[in-house]
Design a protein around this motif. Structure first.
Motif, PDB file in Angstrom:
ATOM      1  N   PRO A 145      43.502  51.371  53.247  1.00  0.00           N
ATOM      2  CA  PRO A 145      43.721  49.898  53.732  1.00  0.00           C
ATOM      3  C   PRO A 145      43.348  49.123  52.793  1.00  0.00           C
ATOM      4  O   PRO A 145      42.780  49.547  51.808  1.00  0.00           O
ATOM      5  N   VAL A 146      43.776  47.555  52.807  1.00  0.00           N
ATOM      6  CA  VAL A 146      43.696  46.836  51.503  1.00  0.00           C
ATOM      7  C   VAL A 146      42.497  45.785  52.115  1.00  0.00           C
ATOM      8  O   VAL A 146      42.713  45.131  53.198  1.00  0.00           O
ATOM      9  N   VAL A 147      41.663  45.430  51.308  1.00  0.00           N
ATOM     10  CA  VAL A 147      40.637  44.450  51.685  1.00  0.00           C
ATOM     11  C   VAL A 147      40.778  43.434  50.271  1.00  0.00           C
ATOM     12  O   VAL A 147      40.667  43.667  49.136  1.00  0.00           O
ATOM     13  N   GLU A 148      40.760  42.028  50.822  1.00  0.00           N
ATOM     14  CA  GLU A 148      41.010  41.210  49.777  1.00  0.00           C
ATOM     15  C   GLU A 148      39.538  40.444  49.583  1.00  0.00           C
ATOM     16  O   GLU A 148      38.925  39.909  50.826  1.00  0.00           O
ATOM     17  N   VAL A 149      39.250  40.025  48.658  1.00  0.00           N
ATOM     18  CA  VAL A 149      37.721  39.632  48.350  1.00  0.00           C
ATOM     19  C   VAL A 149      37.905  38.478  47.625  1.00  0.00           C
ATOM     20  O   VAL A 149      38.126  38.576  46.199  1.00  0.00           O
ATOM     21  N   PRO A 150      37.442  37.096  48.278  1.00  0.00           N
ATOM     22  CA  PRO A 150      37.774  35.882  47.220  1.00  0.00           C
ATOM     23  C   PRO A 150      36.276  35.677  46.182  1.00  0.00           C
ATOM     24  O   PRO A 150      35.417  36.008  46.749  1.00  0.00           O
ATOM     25  N   VAL A 151      36.721  35.528  45.036  1.00  0.00           N
ATOM     26  CA  VAL A 151      35.718  35.358  43.930  1.00  0.00           C
ATOM     27  C   VAL A 151      35.533  33.954  43.273  1.00  0.00           C
ATOM     28  O   VAL A 151      36.846  33.504  42.897  1.00  0.00           O
ATOM     29  N   ARG A 152      34.445  33.364  43.127  1.00  0.00           N
ATOM     30  CA  ARG A 152      34.350  32.444  42.029  1.00  0.00           C
ATOM     31  C   ARG A 152      33.874  33.054  40.871  1.00  0.00           C
ATOM     32  O   ARG A 152      32.608  33.714  40.870  1.00  0.00           O
ATOM     33  N   TYR A 153      34.466  33.194  39.656  1.00  0.00           N
ATOM     34  CA  TYR A 153      34.145  33.654  38.510  1.00  0.00           C
ATOM     35  C   TYR A 153      33.225  32.846  37.845  1.00  0.00           C
ATOM     36  O   TYR A 153      33.515  32.131  36.785  1.00  0.00           O
TER      37      TYR A 153
END
Length: 205
Positions: A79-87
């Motif tokens: 399965p694919v999990v997307e994780v939004p990130v502020r670098y």
């Protein structure tokens, strides 16, 4: 592969490297889903081992497993999990210097790779993610922090991880996410489970 019986109802499988470990873990999950694996209570992968707990006959399973032909892990499997990130992590400049890029490029490099959860540990919901090219491996901090905020996206050696809760830690912090890594009201409670594919997306882009 080397198989070691652990107590009366567990089997520890040892492998040469992480790739072989992940491929065998995927094979175990496939066989269990297809009903082709003897009853096992838990399948727990680590860096180079897989523990099978709650096995009725560990010796027999060890003999059977040694005969399996296990294909390489398909990068499209899982399965694919997307994780939004502020670098925006405090170690962004240090990591950029180690990589030989500008700080603003760290997010592009890090988010440009698809990762896989190799195993979990350290804290509930903390996954050790592989996939970052070897040239981007960075050392742990010489002095660990006494407190790392929950949601910190971090690097250490070949791994990427996301701290599910505030805790001490010595990884290099490159960003933050609002994703909930561990939620006991969710099934499964961990957002990142072994075998899952993970894509980080750079917020604001």
């Amino acid at each position: 592969m080397r198989a070691l019986e652990v107590g009366e109802a567990a089997l520890l499988l040892e492998f040469e490297d992480g790739e072989e470990t992940r491929a065998f873990h995927a094979e175990l999950l496939r066989r269990r889903a297809a009903g082709a694996l003897p009853p096992v209570r838990e399948i727990v992968p680590a860096a180079r081992t897989v523990l099978l707990d709650g096995v009725a006959d560990p010796g027999r399973l060890a003999v059977e497993a040694a005969r399996w032909e296990v294909p390489p892990l398909d990068p499209r499997e899982g399965p694919v999990v997307e994780v939004p990130v502020r670098y925006d992590g405090p170690d962004l400049a240090e990591v950029a210097a180690l990589w030989g890029v500008a700080p603003g490029e760290v997010g592009r490099v890090h988010a440009g790779v698809e990762y896989r959860v190799a195993f979990c540990g350290f804290a509930p919901g903390f996954g050790y993610l592989t996939g970052l090219p070897e040239r981007y491996a960075v050392p742990r901090r010489a002095t660990p922090r006494t407190a790392v905020p929950a949601g910190s996206v971090a690097l250490a050696g070949p791994y990427t991880g996301v701290y599910p809760r505030a805790s001490p830690g010595g990884w290099q912090l490159i960003g933050t996410t609002d994703a909930v890594l561990w939620d006991t009201a969710r099934e499964p409670a961990a957002l990142l489970t072994p075998g899952s594919r993970v894509r980080f997306t750079e917020e604001g882009v």
